[in-house]
Design an enzyme around this catalytic site. Structure first.
Site, PDB file in Angstrom:
ATOM      1  N   HIS A   1       0.816  -1.223   0.000  1.00 38.85           N
ATOM      2  CA  HIS A   1       0.000   0.000   0.000  1.00 38.85           C
ATOM      3  C   HIS A   1       0.843   1.264   0.000  1.00 38.85           C
ATOM      4  O   HIS A   1       0.348   2.335  -0.320  1.00 38.85           O
ATOM      5  CB  HIS A   1      -0.921   0.012   1.228  1.00 38.85           C
ATOM      6  CG  HIS A   1      -2.042  -0.974   1.111  1.00 38.85           C
ATOM      7  ND1 HIS A   1      -3.339  -0.611   0.823  1.00 38.85           N
ATOM      8  CD2 HIS A   1      -2.057  -2.323   1.219  1.00 38.85           C
ATOM      9  CE1 HIS A   1      -4.102  -1.681   0.766  1.00 38.85           C
ATOM     10  NE2 HIS A   1      -3.354  -2.743   1.011  1.00 38.85           N
TER      11      HIS A   1
ATOM     12  N   ASP B   1       3.710   9.378  -0.792  1.00 37.21           N
ATOM     13  CA  ASP B   1       2.524   8.618  -0.394  1.00 37.21           C
ATOM     14  C   ASP B   1       2.277   7.530  -1.431  1.00 37.21           C
ATOM     15  O   ASP B   1       2.418   7.786  -2.629  1.00 37.21           O
ATOM     16  CB  ASP B   1       1.302   9.559  -0.355  1.00 37.21           C
ATOM     17  CG  ASP B   1       0.332   9.211   0.759  1.00 37.21           C
ATOM     18  OD1 ASP B   1       0.255   8.014   1.121  1.00 37.21           O
ATOM     19  OD2 ASP B   1      -0.334  10.122   1.265  1.00 37.21           O
TER      20      ASP B   1
HETATM   21  P1  ADQ Z   1      -2.819   6.037   4.819  1.00 43.11           P
HETATM   22  O1  ADQ Z   1      -1.401   6.440   4.993  1.00 43.11           O
HETATM   23  O2  ADQ Z   1      -3.588   5.808   6.044  1.00 43.11           O
HETATM   24  O3  ADQ Z   1      -2.958   4.753   3.879  1.00 43.11           O
HETATM   25  P2  ADQ Z   1      -4.688   7.504   2.974  1.00 43.11           P
HETATM   26  O4  ADQ Z   1      -4.614   6.795   1.694  1.00 43.11           O
HETATM   27  O5  ADQ Z   1      -4.825   8.977   2.819  1.00 43.11           O
HETATM   28  O6  ADQ Z   1      -3.454   7.256   3.931  1.00 43.11           O
HETATM   29  O7  ADQ Z   1      -5.952   6.977   3.737  1.00 43.11           O
HETATM   30  C1  ADQ Z   1      -6.418   7.538   4.935  1.00 43.11           C
HETATM   31  C2  ADQ Z   1      -7.874   7.093   5.135  1.00 43.11           C
HETATM   32  O8  ADQ Z   1      -8.249   7.390   6.471  1.00 43.11           O
HETATM   33  C3  ADQ Z   1      -8.830   7.828   4.217  1.00 43.11           C
HETATM   34  O9  ADQ Z   1      -9.812   6.948   3.769  1.00 43.11           O
HETATM   35  C4  ADQ Z   1      -9.407   8.914   5.126  1.00 43.11           C
HETATM   36  O10 ADQ Z   1     -10.719   9.291   4.803  1.00 43.11           O
HETATM   37  C5  ADQ Z   1      -9.359   8.252   6.477  1.00 43.11           C
HETATM   38  N1  ADQ Z   1      -9.142   9.306   7.498  1.00 43.11           N
HETATM   39  C6  ADQ Z   1      -8.139  10.174   7.562  1.00 43.11           C
HETATM   40  N2  ADQ Z   1      -8.320  11.031   8.580  1.00 43.11           N
HETATM   41  C7  ADQ Z   1      -9.456  10.683   9.172  1.00 43.11           C
HETATM   42  C8  ADQ Z   1     -10.197  11.185  10.282  1.00 43.11           C
HETATM   43  N3  ADQ Z   1      -9.816  12.239  10.997  1.00 43.11           N
HETATM   44  N4  ADQ Z   1     -11.310  10.540  10.583  1.00 43.11           N
HETATM   45  C9  ADQ Z   1     -11.731   9.483   9.895  1.00 43.11           C
HETATM   46  N5  ADQ Z   1     -11.096   8.982   8.838  1.00 43.11           N
HETATM   47  C10 ADQ Z   1      -9.974   9.567   8.482  1.00 43.11           C
HETATM   48  C11 ADQ Z   1      -2.051   3.798   3.293  1.00 43.11           C
HETATM   49  C12 ADQ Z   1      -0.991   4.404   2.393  1.00 43.11           C
HETATM   50  C13 ADQ Z   1      -1.648   5.259   1.323  1.00 43.11           C
HETATM   51  C14 ADQ Z   1      -2.658   4.436   0.536  1.00 43.11           C
HETATM   52  C15 ADQ Z   1      -3.600   3.695   1.454  1.00 43.11           C
HETATM   53  C16 ADQ Z   1      -4.495   2.711   0.706  1.00 43.11           C
HETATM   54  O11 ADQ Z   1      -0.070   5.179   3.162  1.00 43.11           O
HETATM   55  O12 ADQ Z   1      -0.672   5.791   0.437  1.00 43.11           O
HETATM   56  O13 ADQ Z   1      -3.425   5.305  -0.282  1.00 43.11           O
HETATM   57  O14 ADQ Z   1      -2.884   2.967   2.456  1.00 43.11           O
HETATM   58  O15 ADQ Z   1      -3.783   1.847  -0.088  1.00 43.11           O
END
Ligand code: ADQ
Length: 478
Positions: free
Chosen positions: A158, A366
């Site tokens: 991921h 990311d």
């Molecule tokens: P993350 O590093 O966790 O994921 P991201 O892809 O942005 O980063 O996903 C975060 C998720 O958490 C989003 O669905 C978002 O809506 C949710 N989220 C964030 N802040 C929140 C809050 N305050 N309350 C509730 N929900 C919240 C890892 C990798 C990424 C990759 C994903 C999926 O680091 O690059 O995109 O996995 O493969």
């Protein structure tokens, strides 16, 4: 595919009301991919227990068995906090300099992978398809093969895959990264990540094949592919329409008093570039006094990994910078930057995205970044907001109509913010429409189907190879 799907990841988003606000991309993606499938989701319960149960704890919900095991304190420290989050996470995010390697942690990492294999082994049936997720579990296929499991096993990373020079800063890297060659398929978020991994393996004696990309090592063949993770686009768009009228979102709208809203949503992590972004907002307010009092920046940042020193340091720095900006520019009736550490429900987040005029998604590195995709999906097509997106997020390969920025250049981010805030409706629509169409087509179901059908194909191919080997009794493809 009619056989069961076994998903393995470090944490399991078990159906428990306490898990509703899970802030993490992997959980969001895998949860959506498991919907409407029959199978097992196996992983760590999140609990620490020095006398863990022999058997995994299994809870069934909608055709899925959620099977979890506890870890000991030493497992947690060495495997999770240690090698996974203090070493592999920074290295794979191109920050080899931040790793805090210790042999004890590597031993703990291998031990927990063996433990996962041991416990999972009892649940595996011959016709199961196994899909392992993320950097915590890179050696798992090797462990499962050693226990005699010949099932198709795929792995999806991921997070980014850094170039070979950085990956090689990990002591004994072959033991961990080389173990990926025990999978039938290794999937990455982007072609750049896939190519970085292929370039890492080739000097180590792997033979590279093209169309589809495969590598052969010691007689094992592994397919490599890019499978950009998607979101539940249509459902998220519906959720955002509905959520605009929720009490919480209405309250935020009222509190803005007609001001524009800029939003940032990230786990508190150094890879997300939060500090750089806040600096860019500082520069924007400094250079554009005409925008003061007319815009509010809402940064929602749930804490994560709070027992790792870099995470504590970044929290202190961000809080200090927020205070400085609010002190410097704020008025009695206007707080420029609202900084919030709590998680929100997906419903509220969807509504806040839709309410926002601009999203600043500016990670330093990311894998994908689901927030960028969720923001686009949540917009009103008739009056969409503008996405400002880092060129170093995997999502920038797909969302190319966003305002693409280098997050290290605060001048550029500040200029993009101004451009976004002042962008005419016609240009906003022209940028948003094709991105939304793309996300509707390449959604989370597409991601899971593409990965699983590629995994299925590897089996056909190696089955064919086996038959050919039998027929001609010669060595083919390494
Ligand atoms: P993350 O590093 O966790 O994921 P991201 O892809 O942005 O980063 O996903 C975060 C998720 O958490 C989003 O669905 C978002 O809506 C949710 N989220 C964030 N802040 C929140 C809050 N305050 N309350 C509730 N929900 C919240 C890892 C990798 C990424 C990759 C994903 C999926 O680091 O690059 O995109 O996995 O493969």
């Amino acid at each position: 595919m009619s056989s069961r799907l076994i998903v393995v990841s470090n944490r399991v988003a078990a159906p428990d009301p306490g898990n509703r606000h899970t802030a993490g991309g992997l959980a969001v993606a895998v949860k959506a991919a498991m919907r409407n499938r029959t199978g097992v989701w196996f992983g760590w319960s999140g609990k620490i227990n020095d006398d863990p149960a022999e058997e995994p704890l299994v809870q069934r919900c909608n055709k899925v068995d959620y099977a979890v095991i506890d870890l000991s304190e030493a497992d947690f420290q060495e495997y999770y906090n240690g090698l996974a989050n203090r070493v592999l996470w920074p290295i794979l995010h191109y920050r080899g300099d931040l790793q805090e390697y210790s042999r004890a942690d590597q031993t703990g990492y291998m031990r927990v992978n063996r433990l996962f294999a041991e416990k999972l082994s009892e649940l595996i049936r011959d016709d199961d398809v196994i899909w392992v997720h993320d950097y915590h579990l890179m050696p798992l296929a090797r462990e499962l093969r050693a226990r005699g499991h010949g099932n198709p096993i795929g792995f999806f990373l991921h997070i980014p895959c850094a170039p070979p020079d950085i990956v090689q800063t990990l002591p004994h890297h072959e033991d961990i990264f080389g173990a990926l060659t025990y999978y039938d398929l290794v999937g990455f978020q982007t072609e750049r990540d896939r190519d970085n991994f292929a370039h890492y393996l080739t000097p180590m004696g792997a033979t590279l094949g093209r169309n589809p990309m495969t590598i052969s090592v010691d007689g094992r063949q592994t397919r490599l592919g890019a499978f950009p993770v998607g979101i539940e686009t249509a459902a998220f768009a519906r959720l955002s329409r509905f959520s605009m009228h929720s009490r919480c979102v209405e309250d935020v709208r009222e509190s803005l008093q007609g001001r524009k809203l800029v939003i940032g949503v990230d786990r508190l992590d150094y890879s997300k570039g939060i500090l750089h972004r806040i600096n860019a907002f500082d520069r924007f307010l400094d250079e554009h006094p005409e925008w003061r009092s007319k815009v509010v920046f809402l940064q929602i940042t749930p804490r994560s990994r709070s027992d790792i020193k870099e995470y504590i340091a970044i929290e202190d720095e961000v809080t200090a910078m927020v205070g400085k900006i609010n002190g410097r520019y704020g008025e009695a009736d206007w707080t420029p930057l609202r900084y919030i550490n709590r998680p929100y429900s997906r419903t509220v987040l969807a509504g806040l995205y839709r309410l926002a005029d601009v999203a600043l998604v500016t990670p330093l590195r990311d894998g994908m970044n689901l927030v960028a995709k969720e923001f686009v999906a949540a917009q009103d097509r008739a009056d969409p907001g503008v996405l400002v997106l880092s060129e170093f997020a995997g999502a920038s390969a797909e969302l190319d109509r966003a305002l693409i920025v280098n997050p290290h250049e605060s001048e550029a981010v500040a200029a993009a913010l101004r451009q976004a805030l002042e962008m005419p409706l016609e240009e906003r629509q022209r940028r948003h429409d094709p991105m939304m169409d793309h996300l509707l087509e390449y959604d989370i179901d597409h991601w899971a189907e593409e990965f699983l059908s590629a995994l299925g194909e590897t089996r056909h191919r190696s089955g064919l190879l086996e038959s050919l080997r039998g027929l001609f009794a010669v060595s083919l493809g390494g």
